[in-house]
Design an enzyme around this catalytic site. Sequence first.
Site, PDB file in Angstrom:
ATOM      1  N   ALA A  37     -12.345   1.952  33.249  1.00 39.61           N
ATOM      2  CA  ALA A  37     -11.223   1.584  32.375  1.00 39.61           C
ATOM      3  C   ALA A  37     -11.717   1.409  30.953  1.00 39.61           C
ATOM      4  O   ALA A  37     -12.815   0.899  30.722  1.00 39.61           O
ATOM      5  CB  ALA A  37     -10.569   0.290  32.851  1.00 39.61           C
ATOM      6  N   ASP A  38     -10.900   1.828  30.010  1.00 38.29           N
ATOM      7  CA  ASP A  38     -11.181   1.570  28.608  1.00 38.29           C
ATOM      8  C   ASP A  38     -10.419   0.350  28.110  1.00 38.29           C
ATOM      9  O   ASP A  38     -10.869  -0.319  27.190  1.00 38.29           O
ATOM     10  CB  ASP A  38     -10.823   2.797  27.768  1.00 38.29           C
TER      11      ASP A  38
END
Length: 356
Positions: free
Chosen positions: A246-247
């Site tokens: 995930a960013d």
Amino acid sequence: MVLEAISYTRGKLRLLNQLLLPHESVYEEVRNIEDGWQAIRQMKVRGAPAIGIVAALTVAVELHARTFSSCEELVAFIEQSFSKLCTSRPTAVNLFRSADEVTALCKKLVAEDLSSSAVAAVKEKLIVHMEAMMKKDVEDNKAIGEFGAKKIIEGLSSAQATMLTHCNTGSLATAGYGTALGVVRSVASAGKLERVFFTETRPYLQGARLTAYELVHDKLPSTLIPDSSAAALMRTRGVSAVVVGADRVAANGDTANKIGTYQLAVAAKLHGVPFYVAAPTTSIDLSLASGDEIEIEERPAEELRNVRGVSIAPDGVACWNPAFDVTPAGFIAGVITEVGVFAPAEMNTELIARRK
């Protein structure tokens, strides 16, 4: 030999240029803020945790080399440096969290002693803090791997896990070990990995170039697949779990990650395959109510029309090239963090309680 994307000693930062992998392994020195900005913007270094660490270490390197006549001058340098670095890539929350953390610490230390004699002590404490961020990221990733492996192994309907991942979330995307790929490594260490499939991840091919590089290095049973074959894989090969990185994760669990993640989640839902997001709590942004508030970076059209400098599309063709998409929380079985695995609905409450 352990893969090392970030090589740091006091006053010296070298980054493995990931644009050249897997054919060349070239380390490039980062001497100042501009070098760090270019490395992040050009994606020589990538992965939300790595971007946050590199930003901090870039500041540490230039801070080490500089002298300051006053605490005010030091604060101004820290603020201006992170302000510049935060313009490099807008989606990865770790970059902004690193900036906020170090800037707040700087102001706190200066407020405790404004004298010119305090400058050297504040400078040293800031550098030590930024160096510690790298060590903590590795520790957090190993904890993510353990929590994730335990969750996946508990849910197995067979003796071994067949896993699917996307993009690159390993040692090359972090300070070490990895997030989603760290989970894969931990499942393998437990003797429960049948095989991990991984997507090529167009258009930058982080899967084909980088994840393949790591998995071959580690000698883990793995298979590269085209992005377009993921749904067919789930239907025919008995995938036990999908694990991605995930960013940025919003407070409700909506998750921004590499483009193509959302379609994997949709396919997983249809085929009854649990879909997990593996991310440190530094990637969770509780200030955003939902994924609708996450800024999605769009990359240049040339990156879609060309592969390693070779044109694969006609000149003048229109392109839409978002770097990320947002997977709604309803498609996510759990968010795997360094402090545990949480259903999206409970993540907000649990993390707020832990941060108090």
